[in-house]
Design an enzyme around this catalytic site. Sequence first.
Site, PDB file in Angstrom:
ATOM      1  CG  HIS A 188      -2.081  -0.926   1.117  1.00 48.17           C
ATOM      2  ND1 HIS A 188      -3.206  -0.803   1.897  1.00 48.17           N
ATOM      3  CD2 HIS A 188      -2.285  -1.991   0.305  1.00 48.17           C
ATOM      4  CE1 HIS A 188      -4.066  -1.762   1.574  1.00 48.17           C
ATOM      5  NE2 HIS A 188      -3.528  -2.505   0.621  1.00 48.17           N
ATOM      6  CB  CYS A 220      -6.819  -0.224   4.622  1.00 49.04           C
ATOM      7  SG  CYS A 220      -5.107  -0.736   4.822  1.00 49.04           S
ATOM      8  CB  CYS A 247      -2.393   2.178   5.835  1.00 49.91           C
ATOM      9  SG  CYS A 247      -1.779   1.157   4.473  1.00 49.91           S
ATOM     10  CD  GLU A 298      -2.277   4.337   2.919  1.00 43.04           C
ATOM     11  OE1 GLU A 298      -1.902   3.602   1.985  1.00 43.04           O
ATOM     12  OE2 GLU A 298      -3.451   4.382   3.321  1.00 43.04           O
TER      13      GLU A 298
END
Length: 166
Positions: free
Chosen positions: A69, A99, A102, A71
């Site tokens: 991801h 999410c 993260c 992040e």
Amino acid sequence: MSGNEAWKAFTLPEPSPAADERFMREAMALAREAAAEGEVPVGAVVVRAGEIVGRGRNRRERDKTALAHAELEAIEDACRTLGGWRLWQCVLYVTLEPCPMCAGAAINARIPRVVYGASDPKAGSCGSLVNLFSLPYNHHPAVTSGVLGEECAALLREFFRSLRPR
Ligand SMILES: [Zn+2]
């Protein structure tokens, strides 16, 4: 000054809407790079004292992992840049609401403020489905939502529209 005293003495710069939009545009540029490579367009930057110290974008397809991801990549990059895991002087900007993974990473990295663009009703864990930052963990990042939210959401809409067969 010991590390603990430095923590107490530090205050983040006052949030500024102009600065928030400027850094969100940087995150959006990374999201566009992701889209150009067939990845769902999500981008993130980590900013310390008005300077970008970490950049990330979604790379799940390329890396073939659920963990890639935006992040996490931006946080990892910032830790490398700053030479430590505590990002307590940093703000995380991301085009899509984090999410649970993260949001958890932001807590673990001691990030004091998270700014996101589009809300995510399917996985957003900073207010949409749940707000992990309001639970009694040992650290509670402040959140600013909806910065260039419509433009960030449009990036995602365009991407998914382009995938649909005509
Ligand atoms: Zn995530």
